[in-house]
Design an enzyme around this catalytic site. Sequence first.
Site, PDB file in Angstrom:
ATOM      1  N   CYS A   1      17.486   6.971 -22.520  1.00 37.03           N
ATOM      2  CA  CYS A   1      16.091   7.136 -22.101  1.00 37.03           C
ATOM      3  C   CYS A   1      15.912   8.509 -21.474  1.00 37.03           C
ATOM      4  O   CYS A   1      14.816   9.068 -21.490  1.00 37.03           O
ATOM      5  CB  CYS A   1      15.697   6.037 -21.132  1.00 37.03           C
ATOM      6  SG  CYS A   1      16.838   5.857 -19.774  1.00 37.03           S
TER       7      CYS A   1
ATOM      8  N   GLU B   1      10.976   0.015 -16.823  1.00 39.15           N
ATOM      9  CA  GLU B   1      11.792   1.217 -17.084  1.00 39.15           C
ATOM     10  C   GLU B   1      11.657   1.494 -18.574  1.00 39.15           C
ATOM     11  O   GLU B   1      12.403   0.945 -19.386  1.00 39.15           O
ATOM     12  CB  GLU B   1      13.264   0.950 -16.743  1.00 39.15           C
ATOM     13  CG  GLU B   1      13.519   0.642 -15.270  1.00 39.15           C
ATOM     14  CD  GLU B   1      13.592   1.890 -14.402  1.00 39.15           C
ATOM     15  OE1 GLU B   1      13.578   3.018 -14.937  1.00 39.15           O
ATOM     16  OE2 GLU B   1      13.664   1.720 -13.174  1.00 39.15           O
TER      17      GLU B   1
END
Length: 507
Positions: free
Chosen positions: A297, A263
């Site tokens: 993110c 991720e």
Amino acid sequence: EPASNLPTTPQLRDRARAALDRIGVSVPEGDDLHARSPITGERLFGLRATTAEQAREAIGQAAEAFRTWRVTPPPARGDLVRTLGELLRAHKSDLADLITVEAGKIRSEALGEVQEMIDICEFAVGLSRQLYGRTIASERPGHRLAETWHPLGVVGVISAFNFPAAVWSWNTAVALVCGDAVVWKPSELTPLVSLAAGHLLDRAIEQTRAPRELHRLLLAGRDVGEQLVDDPRVALISATGSTRMGREVGPRVAARFGRVLLELGGNNATVVAPSADLDLALQGIVFAAAGTAGQRCTTLRRLIVHRDIADQLVERLAGVYGRLPIGDPFADGTLVGPLISDAAADAMAAALERAQADGGKIVAGGRRLDGLGGAYVEPAIVRMPRQTAIVREETFAPILYVLTYDTFEEAVALHNDVPQGLSSSIFTRDQQEAERFLAADGSDCGIANVNIGTSGAEIGGAFGGEKETGGGRESGSDAWRAYMRRATNTVNYSSALALAQNVSFLS
Ligand code: NAD
């Protein structure tokens, strides 16, 4: 207006200590690592780190605990996660305090992070009765073809500073109901949050009499992270952080045929079409671009606006940016807290320089606020003539680059022309356009939204992205499958041995 009355370091230390006391965890004091707060930029506690030898031992203990846990019925495993969720509810405010102290999140976002942890626990408890395999039509008479999902082993979780607790919980709650043991190497920037979250799980383990060493915390830097990555006893490495980190971790795990779930960084964009509801777009854009001081993110970093509405939208955005309350993340009303470090503020300044050298014009913000100790910056909006190299990079700070487009095809092409592929959205009232954005030749991201921003995902969906974001999916939907191994079973309940594809042998 910057709030100059920031809490002092001793006040932050007391607040952290009080939260840790209520959670029931003591700080292993030492000089190997230190806990600091971006609110003042100062050190809170010195900590003793996990040594390489202790890490090796911890992985062995987790592997041993796995042997018992994998044969514990999944709903009984769900009991442990339910208990963790109850403890998180009871200590929601304490854990949120620590998140604000160490990561600098505003109060409401820190509480939101803990809420997300509670949500994933509830999801995982339900999942503990739904780890379904399939029964498949067999081509042979008197045969049953099925698949079974089994626990995988030890899951190594490596996490980033910006979601210091939630990312761990997405992985851990799901891994535990899947029958796995977990070894966690959190960010070295958020040791107190990790100690607190790990301790709540230890308490839940004790209360439910689960194997004591089912979860191990490695409080250490990158070296111990690398050790975890290389250890063949770790079946899956789930790593969240920068693309740089993923580029190192991915091949190392692959070299030993381990599994990875990556991720990594994002460079998320929103397309604003001429038909968009601009009031809605404005709210969605400001939260996604300036919220969490640009340190998610999924933060919105690129705005791709139709030429006809660009000036109007940018002017309204600049107006809102000019009034964003920046300062103490504990104070009511603050919307933008500090960046994690001076280095992050320097990276932001350097990116703004490069953008200007490329012909970009700063239309809002961009300055660092002086004399505050911590790295407080004004979120910036930069109008760019083109999507230059700096726009195609993730700078982990609140910079919103604005690009304009004329045709929908051009907007999608600009949108997809970056190395990352995490989150995306479109604001439009044209249904065809919305569907085209979500279609196979539309957004190439793992997350594609309509009339909402790029950040703030719910736990029910699978979370993750494509290209340099790493391809992993975690949290909801069927992301649990990454934490289990699949066995295909063919059972013959006839008295004849039929071979597949009609092969004849000895008959
Ligand atoms: P980082 O890459 O500096 O560190 C992340 C973690 O990786 C830390 O625990 C660190 O110790 C560890 N690490 C670093 N190099 C390693 C190596 N070679 N081997 C093993 N472990 C290693 O990231 P950060 O600054 O803490 O976080 C910000 C980044 O994380 C941003 O790029 C952001 O986009 C990304 N992020 C992604 C997601 C997602 O779900 N896609 C979520 C949060 C953050």
